[in-house]
Design an enzyme around this catalytic site. Structure first.
Site, PDB file in Angstrom:
ATOM      1  N   HIS A 108     -11.064   8.317  -1.345  1.00 14.15           N
ATOM      2  CA  HIS A 108     -10.399   8.728  -0.100  1.00 14.15           C
ATOM      3  C   HIS A 108      -9.062   9.402  -0.382  1.00 14.15           C
ATOM      4  O   HIS A 108      -8.596  10.206   0.440  1.00 14.15           O
ATOM      5  CB  HIS A 108     -10.212   7.520   0.823  1.00 14.15           C
ATOM      6  N   TRP A 109      -8.403   9.098  -1.513  1.00 14.68           N
ATOM      7  CA  TRP A 109      -7.160   9.796  -1.856  1.00 14.68           C
ATOM      8  C   TRP A 109      -7.378  11.300  -1.850  1.00 14.68           C
ATOM      9  O   TRP A 109      -6.546  12.059  -1.354  1.00 14.68           O
ATOM     10  CB  TRP A 109      -6.686   9.358  -3.244  1.00 14.68           C
ATOM     11  N   TYR A 140      -1.013  11.614   2.346  1.00 15.47           N
ATOM     12  CA  TYR A 140      -1.828  11.701   1.136  1.00 15.47           C
ATOM     13  C   TYR A 140      -1.678  13.065   0.462  1.00 15.47           C
ATOM     14  O   TYR A 140      -1.705  13.154  -0.773  1.00 15.47           O
ATOM     15  CB  TYR A 140      -3.292  11.419   1.470  1.00 15.47           C
ATOM     16  N   ASP A 156       0.850  -1.187   0.000  1.00 16.38           N
ATOM     17  CA  ASP A 156       0.000   0.000   0.000  1.00 16.38           C
ATOM     18  C   ASP A 156       0.892   1.245   0.000  1.00 16.38           C
ATOM     19  O   ASP A 156       1.784   1.368  -0.843  1.00 16.38           O
ATOM     20  CB  ASP A 156      -0.948  -0.088   1.207  1.00 16.38           C
ATOM     21  N   ARG A 157       0.697   2.204   0.908  1.00 20.08           N
ATOM     22  CA  ARG A 157       1.546   3.407   0.928  1.00 20.08           C
ATOM     23  C   ARG A 157       3.018   3.047   1.137  1.00 20.08           C
ATOM     24  O   ARG A 157       3.907   3.730   0.632  1.00 20.08           O
ATOM     25  CB  ARG A 157       1.102   4.377   2.029  1.00 20.08           C
ATOM     26  N   HIS A 198      -7.254  -6.824   0.662  1.00 21.20           N
ATOM     27  CA  HIS A 198      -6.180  -5.838   0.557  1.00 21.20           C
ATOM     28  C   HIS A 198      -5.046  -6.077   1.548  1.00 21.20           C
ATOM     29  O   HIS A 198      -3.867  -5.999   1.191  1.00 21.20           O
ATOM     30  CB  HIS A 198      -6.755  -4.438   0.737  1.00 21.20           C
TER      31      HIS A 198
END
Length: 287
Positions: free
Chosen positions: A149-150, A204, A104-105, A266
């Site tokens: 959500h980004w 973000y 993910d991030r 995820h």
């Protein structure tokens, strides 16, 4: 959790990182995603520690790592700053070269580490992501509906922190049985900390600005990741729906790429740790 591992805090430029490390053999660093902490790896790290030295930090801003003051460009939360943290952390732990796994991030940090510090990174694993610059370049109505959500977390006009802090568990959710009790407790403490929530939003905000600019600059210059790259995505998440074959996106970045889907949602380190470990051990042990 993490039996036989050492937990400590180590200073890097501009931050202090909480880190767990243990095992013996070639070094591999595991980088969590949003909104998790390093404890998301609690079923993966011990399985790798029999033949690898495994390093699991909380990224800056996340968990119990420090939350540096931000600036107008959100650069203290750029993936370049986070990648520099990891390079310094691995130096402090005595590892000049290492493999890096990011989810993910954390995968954006891992990829930036391979681009900015190519002599340090021997192998790269990216889990359930495509590069930030490509994700935004390819964004369409499906992306906006699935990954809205980004933009909510990344905008500044009506900051998301107030909404999230009013009921963080309702916003983020989480299953204590699936996650494991101690991992869930660590995660819960993090999302209930307004400083962590602010730092995660800064992550973000950096993604929509300085991180995208860094990716676009590298793409325009033709820079590529030269080390072997493994890209895995969760078959029960939406990355395949958005991009078809996510490997096609990564091929413009990696000269030596392989990968495929895992039967998982995820958070694959929590949902499918055995299958993930099999893939990681096979890839990390290649000559």
């Amino acid at each position: 959790m993490f039996e036989g591992f050492v937990e400590e805090r180590l200073a890097v430029d501009g931050a202090q990182l909480r880190v767990r490390h243990g095992g013996t053999g070639p070094a591999v660093v595991l980088l969590h995603g949003h909104p998790r902490t390093h404890t998301t790896w609690h079923r993966v790290a011990p399985a790798l520690a029999g033949d690898h030295t495994v390093v699991c930090p909380d990224l800056r801003g996340y968990g119990r790592s420090s939350k540096p003051p931000t600036d107008a460009r959100h650069s203290p939360y750029s993936k370049r700053a986070m990648a520099n943290d990891i390079a310094q952390l691995m130096t402090a732990l005595g590892h000049e070269r290492f493999a890096v796994v990011g989810h993910d991030r954390g995968s954006y940090v891992a990829a930036r580490l391979a681009l900015d510090h190519p002599t340090r990174v021997e192998r790269l694993v990216v889990l359930d992501s495509v590069p930030i610059g490509d994700a935004l370049r390819l964004a369409d109505a499906r992306f906006a509906a699935a990954w809205w959500h980004w933009f909510f977390l990344g905008q500044e006009t009506k900051p998301a922190e107030r909404v999230i802090d009013s009921d963080p568990l309702a916003w983020y959710g989480g299953d204590p049985v699936l996650m494991g009790g101690e991992n869930y407790g660590d995660y819960l403490a993090a999302i209930r900390d307004p400083e962590v929530v602010h730092a995660m939003c800064e992550d973000y905000r950096a993604g929509l600005g300085v991180d995208r600019a860094a990716d676009d600059e590298d793409a325009a210059a033709g820079r590529r990741i030269e080390c072997p790259v493994l890209m895995l995505w969760a078959a029960r998440d939406d990355l395949g729906e958005l991009y078809g074959d996510p490997l096609e996106v990564w091929r413009s970045w990696a000269t030596n790429l392989r990968g495929g889907p895992i039967d998982s949602g995820h958070h694959m380190a929590e949902e499918a740790p055995e299958e993930l470990v099999l893939h990681l051990r096979r890839f990390l042990s290649e000559g």
